[in-house]
Design a protein around this motif. Structure first.
Motif: not given
Length: 343
Positions: A125-134, A166-169, A181-186, A188-196
């Motif tokens: 099954k092929l799908s567009d995962a862009s909305a669920t994976l940042a 946490a599923g962060v690849r 490749a980060v679950p979309a809901e995570s 913002p937190a991952v990005y903020d941690a990198l900036l911190a």
């Protein structure tokens, strides 16, 4: 807007243009030169292939060996027309239930539709995962420290990947360049941690500049079906397997490899300040007169107000070094080194 893009907007991201940016082009290019940058890769999208037949299905369609792609690995890959011209280039990695492909977002919908026509009876099954994976790109001298401080395990080698609890690849392109490749809901937190931890927020052009300097091309809408894989140095970056068997365009790609001298290659070039440059623009040289001697593939502004690009150019023209953009008397292009030998 999604929760991820809303978060980026709160951090000052300009999302109105085709390319995300936080500050002026020269400023972001300077960050790419001097700092460790964290870039939301909104110009890329992700297609997932899930199912027991995923490896075999993909293997029969793309330029690289998917059957031998290890569970902890990633590879450059492409899908080509029957004439051997690249329709899409992508970073592919293995997942627990199949595979994922990161490609230019502007070609994803049409590519997914075309790719899906081949599924037929395959258990996939092929799908567009862009909305669920940042996707987030992290690059620079302190990349490893920023990732580790954010709780992300580092891959041990280039083109290898890790996945944390946490599923962060995390996919390592080279020691200083990683794609998350980060679950979309995570995200913002991952990005903020990198900036911190000291990473500098930067936009699409900064990442594209890093990719240009690494000699890693990306097919976008203006350059679809323009180039055979070797014209983009794809065999040099590990994107073609010549022993895997048939796939669309395979005969042309193989013939290009084994018969005669390659007439076109991808080069890195510098463009002067004020020269408008975009993918698909023609390059000219005296030995081809009024006829195009090549095309730009990817472009990005530099800190000095100019820009750099990857360009597929006639080898004979590149050897003369007398190259011009847009017209035979257009702005002059200067050849720059790539991190690998063209052979």
């Amino acid at each position: 807007m999604t929760a991820w893009t809303e978060h980026l907007a709160r951090l000052g991201a300009n999302l109105a243009d085709a390319a995300l940016h936080f500050s002026a082009p020269a400023s972001e290019a300077r960050a790419a030169d001097e700092a460790t940058i964290a870039v939301p890769l909104l110009h890329l999208g992700v297609i997932r292939s899930v199912g027991p037949d995923s490896a075999e299905f993909l293997h029969n369609l793309v330029s690289n060996d998917v059957k031998k792609l290890a569970a902890d690995a990633a590879e450059w890959n492409s899908f080509n027309s029957p004439k051997g011209r690249m329709i899409a280039s992508f970073l592919m990695w293995a997942e627990a239930e199949g595979h994922a492909m990161a490609l230019s977002a502007d070609i994803l919908p049409a590519f997914l539709k075309k790719f899906s026509m081949y599924v037929l009876r395959s258990k996939v099954k092929l799908s567009d995962a862009s909305a669920t994976l940042a996707l987030v790109g992290v690059a620079g001298p302190e990349t490893a420290a920023a990732l580790q401080a954010a709780g992300i395990e580092l891959p041990a080698a280039d083109m290898r990947q890790t996945v944390n609890a946490a599923g962060v690849r995390c996919i390592r392109l080279d020691p200083q360049t990683h794609v998350l490749a980060v679950p979309a809901e995570s995200a913002p937190a991952v990005y903020d941690a990198l900036l911190a931890k000291g990473a500098v927020k930067a936009g699409t052009a900064a990442w594209q500049l890093r990719m240009i300097r690494a000699g890693l091309p990306l097919i976008t809408a203006p350059t679809q079906e323009e180039f055979v894989a070797q014209m983009l140095n794809y065999e040099l970056i590990g994107g073609v397997n010549f022993h895997k068997g048939c796939y669309p365009g395979q005969e042309i790609v193989a013939r290009t490899q084994y018969l005669g001298k390659l007439k076109k290659r991808m080069y890195r070039v510098a463009l002067p300040a004020g020269a408008a440059a975009s993918p698909g623009m023609d390059v000219y040289a005296p030995d081809f007169g009024e006829q195009s001697a090549g095309k730009l593939v990817n472009t990005a502004p530099t800190a000095d107000g100019g820009s750099e690009a990857l360009a597929v150019i006639q080898c004979s023209s590149a050897e003369t070094g007398n190259l011009h953009l847009g017209a035979p008397d257009g702005p002059a292009l200067a050849l720059l080194p790539l991190p690998y030998a063209l052979g």
